[in-house]
Design a protein around this motif. Sequence first.
Motif, PDB file in Angstrom:
ATOM      1  N   GLY A 267       0.822  -1.197   0.000  1.00  0.00           N
ATOM      2  CA  GLY A 267       0.000   0.000   0.000  1.00  0.00           C
ATOM      3  C   GLY A 267       0.859   1.251   0.000  1.00  0.00           C
ATOM      4  O   GLY A 267       2.084   1.192  -0.137  1.00  0.00           O
ATOM      5  N   HIS A 268       0.225   2.390   0.192  1.00  0.00           N
ATOM      6  CA  HIS A 268       0.920   3.671   0.127  1.00  0.00           C
ATOM      7  C   HIS A 268       1.415   4.074   1.509  1.00  0.00           C
ATOM      8  O   HIS A 268       0.650   4.098   2.474  1.00  0.00           O
ATOM      9  N   LEU A 269       2.711   4.393   1.602  1.00  0.00           N
ATOM     10  CA  LEU A 269       3.289   4.896   2.839  1.00  0.00           C
ATOM     11  C   LEU A 269       3.651   6.365   2.660  1.00  0.00           C
ATOM     12  O   LEU A 269       4.278   6.737   1.662  1.00  0.00           O
ATOM     13  N   THR A 270       3.267   7.197   3.610  1.00  0.00           N
ATOM     14  CA  THR A 270       3.521   8.632   3.539  1.00  0.00           C
ATOM     15  C   THR A 270       4.792   9.000   4.294  1.00  0.00           C
ATOM     16  O   THR A 270       5.375   8.181   5.015  1.00  0.00           O
ATOM     17  N   ASP A 271       5.198  10.265   4.165  1.00  0.00           N
ATOM     18  CA  ASP A 271       6.362  10.753   4.889  1.00  0.00           C
ATOM     19  C   ASP A 271       6.156  10.629   6.401  1.00  0.00           C
ATOM     20  O   ASP A 271       7.087  10.278   7.132  1.00  0.00           O
ATOM     21  N   GLU A 272       4.936  10.906   6.864  1.00  0.00           N
ATOM     22  CA  GLU A 272       4.643  10.781   8.291  1.00  0.00           C
ATOM     23  C   GLU A 272       4.758   9.333   8.743  1.00  0.00           C
ATOM     24  O   GLU A 272       5.200   9.058   9.866  1.00  0.00           O
ATOM     25  N   HIS A 273       4.371   8.402   7.882  1.00  0.00           N
ATOM     26  CA  HIS A 273       4.544   6.982   8.210  1.00  0.00           C
ATOM     27  C   HIS A 273       6.024   6.663   8.414  1.00  0.00           C
ATOM     28  O   HIS A 273       6.402   5.995   9.381  1.00  0.00           O
ATOM     29  N   PHE A 274       6.864   7.121   7.467  1.00  0.00           N
ATOM     30  CA  PHE A 274       8.302   6.830   7.564  1.00  0.00           C
ATOM     31  C   PHE A 274       8.893   7.408   8.848  1.00  0.00           C
ATOM     32  O   PHE A 274       9.721   6.774   9.501  1.00  0.00           O
ATOM     33  N   LYS A 275       8.490   8.610   9.212  1.00  0.00           N
ATOM     34  CA  LYS A 275       9.009   9.231  10.426  1.00  0.00           C
ATOM     35  C   LYS A 275       8.627   8.419  11.657  1.00  0.00           C
ATOM     36  O   LYS A 275       9.461   8.186  12.545  1.00  0.00           O
ATOM     37  N   SER A 290      12.557  -5.621   6.192  1.00  0.00           N
ATOM     38  CA  SER A 290      11.424  -6.529   6.368  1.00  0.00           C
ATOM     39  C   SER A 290      10.259  -5.810   7.045  1.00  0.00           C
ATOM     40  O   SER A 290       9.088  -5.989   6.676  1.00  0.00           O
ATOM     41  N   PHE A 291      10.583  -4.982   8.028  1.00  0.00           N
ATOM     42  CA  PHE A 291       9.579  -4.168   8.722  1.00  0.00           C
ATOM     43  C   PHE A 291       8.851  -3.255   7.735  1.00  0.00           C
ATOM     44  O   PHE A 291       7.622  -3.106   7.778  1.00  0.00           O
ATOM     45  N   CYS A 292       9.597  -2.656   6.821  1.00  0.00           N
ATOM     46  CA  CYS A 292       9.003  -1.782   5.806  1.00  0.00           C
ATOM     47  C   CYS A 292       8.057  -2.568   4.903  1.00  0.00           C
ATOM     48  O   CYS A 292       6.958  -2.090   4.558  1.00  0.00           O
ATOM     49  N   GLU A 293       8.458  -3.773   4.519  1.00  0.00           N
ATOM     50  CA  GLU A 293       7.585  -4.639   3.705  1.00  0.00           C
ATOM     51  C   GLU A 293       6.271  -4.913   4.431  1.00  0.00           C
ATOM     52  O   GLU A 293       5.188  -4.834   3.843  1.00  0.00           O
ATOM     53  N   ARG A 294       6.375  -5.240   5.718  1.00  0.00           N
ATOM     54  CA  ARG A 294       5.170  -5.547   6.495  1.00  0.00           C
ATOM     55  C   ARG A 294       4.248  -4.347   6.607  1.00  0.00           C
ATOM     56  O   ARG A 294       3.022  -4.462   6.493  1.00  0.00           O
ATOM     57  N   CYS A 295       4.835  -3.173   6.855  1.00  0.00           N
ATOM     58  CA  CYS A 295       4.021  -1.963   6.978  1.00  0.00           C
ATOM     59  C   CYS A 295       3.337  -1.631   5.653  1.00  0.00           C
ATOM     60  O   CYS A 295       2.158  -1.239   5.632  1.00  0.00           O
ATOM     61  N   ALA A 296       4.051  -1.800   4.547  1.00  0.00           N
ATOM     62  CA  ALA A 296       3.441  -1.549   3.242  1.00  0.00           C
ATOM     63  C   ALA A 296       2.322  -2.542   2.973  1.00  0.00           C
ATOM     64  O   ALA A 296       1.266  -2.178   2.429  1.00  0.00           O
ATOM     65  N   GLY A 297       2.541  -3.806   3.353  1.00  0.00           N
ATOM     66  CA  GLY A 297       1.490  -4.805   3.174  1.00  0.00           C
ATOM     67  C   GLY A 297       0.247  -4.485   3.991  1.00  0.00           C
ATOM     68  O   GLY A 297      -0.886  -4.601   3.514  1.00  0.00           O
ATOM     69  N   GLU A 298       0.473  -4.049   5.229  1.00  0.00           N
ATOM     70  CA  GLU A 298      -0.654  -3.682   6.087  1.00  0.00           C
ATOM     71  C   GLU A 298      -1.371  -2.453   5.533  1.00  0.00           C
ATOM     72  O   GLU A 298      -2.603  -2.359   5.589  1.00  0.00           O
ATOM     73  N   ALA A 299      -0.605  -1.506   4.979  1.00  0.00           N
ATOM     74  CA  ALA A 299      -1.210  -0.327   4.364  1.00  0.00           C
ATOM     75  C   ALA A 299      -2.107  -0.731   3.201  1.00  0.00           C
ATOM     76  O   ALA A 299      -3.208  -0.181   3.019  1.00  0.00           O
ATOM     77  N   GLY A 300      -1.635  -1.723   2.416  1.00  0.00           N
ATOM     78  CA  GLY A 300      -2.457  -2.214   1.309  1.00  0.00           C
ATOM     79  C   GLY A 300      -3.758  -2.826   1.795  1.00  0.00           C
ATOM     80  O   GLY A 300      -4.829  -2.601   1.215  1.00  0.00           O
ATOM     81  N   GLU A 303      -6.122  -0.049   2.876  1.00  0.00           N
ATOM     82  CA  GLU A 303      -6.670   0.685   1.739  1.00  0.00           C
ATOM     83  C   GLU A 303      -7.764  -0.104   1.039  1.00  0.00           C
ATOM     84  O   GLU A 303      -8.775   0.467   0.598  1.00  0.00           O
ATOM     85  N   ARG A 304      -7.596  -1.426   0.946  1.00  0.00           N
ATOM     86  CA  ARG A 304      -8.633  -2.245   0.313  1.00  0.00           C
ATOM     87  C   ARG A 304      -9.901  -2.291   1.154  1.00  0.00           C
ATOM     88  O   ARG A 304     -10.985  -2.586   0.645  1.00  0.00           O
ATOM     89  N   GLU A 305      -9.736  -1.997   2.449  1.00  0.00           N
ATOM     90  CA  GLU A 305     -10.897  -1.940   3.342  1.00  0.00           C
ATOM     91  C   GLU A 305     -11.488  -0.533   3.406  1.00  0.00           C
ATOM     92  O   GLU A 305     -12.445  -0.282   4.138  1.00  0.00           O
ATOM     93  N   GLY A 306     -10.903   0.411   2.641  1.00  0.00           N
ATOM     94  CA  GLY A 306     -11.398   1.771   2.645  1.00  0.00           C
ATOM     95  C   GLY A 306     -10.793   2.651   3.727  1.00  0.00           C
ATOM     96  O   GLY A 306     -11.266   3.768   3.962  1.00  0.00           O
ATOM     97  N   GLY A 307      -9.746   2.174   4.403  1.00  0.00           N
ATOM     98  CA  GLY A 307      -9.112   2.946   5.470  1.00  0.00           C
ATOM     99  C   GLY A 307      -7.684   3.300   5.111  1.00  0.00           C
ATOM    100  O   GLY A 307      -7.306   3.344   3.941  1.00  0.00           O
ATOM    101  N   GLU A 308      -6.864   3.546   6.120  1.00  0.00           N
ATOM    102  CA  GLU A 308      -5.452   3.855   5.915  1.00  0.00           C
ATOM    103  C   GLU A 308      -4.641   3.357   7.102  1.00  0.00           C
ATOM    104  O   GLU A 308      -5.181   3.101   8.178  1.00  0.00           O
ATOM    105  N   LEU A 309      -3.333   3.187   6.884  1.00  0.00           N
ATOM    106  CA  LEU A 309      -2.431   2.691   7.914  1.00  0.00           C
ATOM    107  C   LEU A 309      -2.318   3.711   9.039  1.00  0.00           C
ATOM    108  O   LEU A 309      -2.058   4.890   8.805  1.00  0.00           O
ATOM    109  N   SER A 310      -2.510   3.261  10.280  1.00  0.00           N
ATOM    110  CA  SER A 310      -2.414   4.153  11.439  1.00  0.00           C
ATOM    111  C   SER A 310      -1.095   3.943  12.164  1.00  0.00           C
ATOM    112  O   SER A 310      -0.402   2.945  11.966  1.00  0.00           O
TER     113      SER A 310
END
Length: 424
Positions: A267-275, A290-300, A303-310
Amino acid sequence: PGEDSGIAIKNTLSADDFRRMMNRMKGGASAKSAKPASASPASTPTATAPIEQNTDGAPLAANSKFTFENFVYGPENSHAYRSALKFAALADERGTCTSLFIYGKSGLGKTHLLLAIKNELAEKSPEIKVKYANSQAYLDDLMTEFDRQKKSSAPIMQSYHGVDVLIIDDIQNIIGKRASVDYFFQLMDEFIRNNKKVVIAADRAPKDLNMDERLTSRFNAGMLCLVAEPSYEMKYKILQRYYENTIAAAPEAGNDSLLAAYGGDGGHLTDEHFKHMAEVSGTNIRELESFCERCAGEAGDREREGGELSFDDIDTIASQYFDTSAKKINVQTVQSVIEEQYGVTHEELIGPRRNANIAKARHIAIYLAIEMCEMTTTAVGAEFGNRNHSTVSTSYKKVQKMIQEDRTVTEDLKSLRDKITLRS
């Protein structure tokens, strides 16, 4: 980290800048003679160890991934990075830069630099014979040679003795094996005596490896480089680059693929996510990726559920990767450790006095408070005598400059971090 977390870290070089640097180090050779860099468009910025490996222990992806151009560097590893560049540039000059010893904890990029040297020489100077082996490959080769000795009188480890540049990774595993250590010392001694080139990586400095004193002295006299744990700023850059170059840059799956049927992955990761990811993550670069991969997967998934990564989602993932993610470090602990280390009182640390020792202690305390505590620069300033954001930022930048100018500062900061963490 926080609302004023301006990221100040050196990026990787462009291909043209990299070739110009190498040519300058070689003494001004024409840039036209340099071959184009072989890095793939989606190359990753740090050293990750894939499961599949060549017989020498090098990852199969070494030729496309582990290059100087892909290496993210900052104050924590810039000395090692530049020393590795210099070694590669001068590899064909006999008697010059004969040894490079890189040390630091696992997962901080040592293997990346070793393979970058190997790959650079393979591409630009194929006439130079290079042997790379990690500790396990070396030990396997040695055992094979012992078996052959029963049937032949050929010199042991001829493939190691006969090269111009020998690169050995993780030698602490070799030093720890009594049956192999004598042969290793003989090999190192031969290379250094004959002014042939040696590159070594280990998890600790030569003086801490119980090596022959002559070898310890020779490695200390050569290029000796610490690769330290990445700071918040460097973790931010590593996460951002890995996401952009590997996750976001991955080709989209066709409609008939299994990945498309699954629904995609990143999914999409923003600058605030990276920070926030940089704030809550540990320091092992392989785990960061690996952590970045997991966070991107969770973001995806979100997003498919209509939300965003918190941030809570990121914290949950971090807790599965890093022991430090759940450990809250408060500014009082940082101040206490610094006061003891520099022999200053709390009133002196947060007060207006500016003599050299107190000022240095204050700068380092502010730097570590920003790096280790989940606080904005304004909040840190409030804990140091109500100093404003500008004053706090100035202290932070002064320590960054100290790190760049004196490599021992990095080791001092690591020791202080360890004391603060243990006390938290």
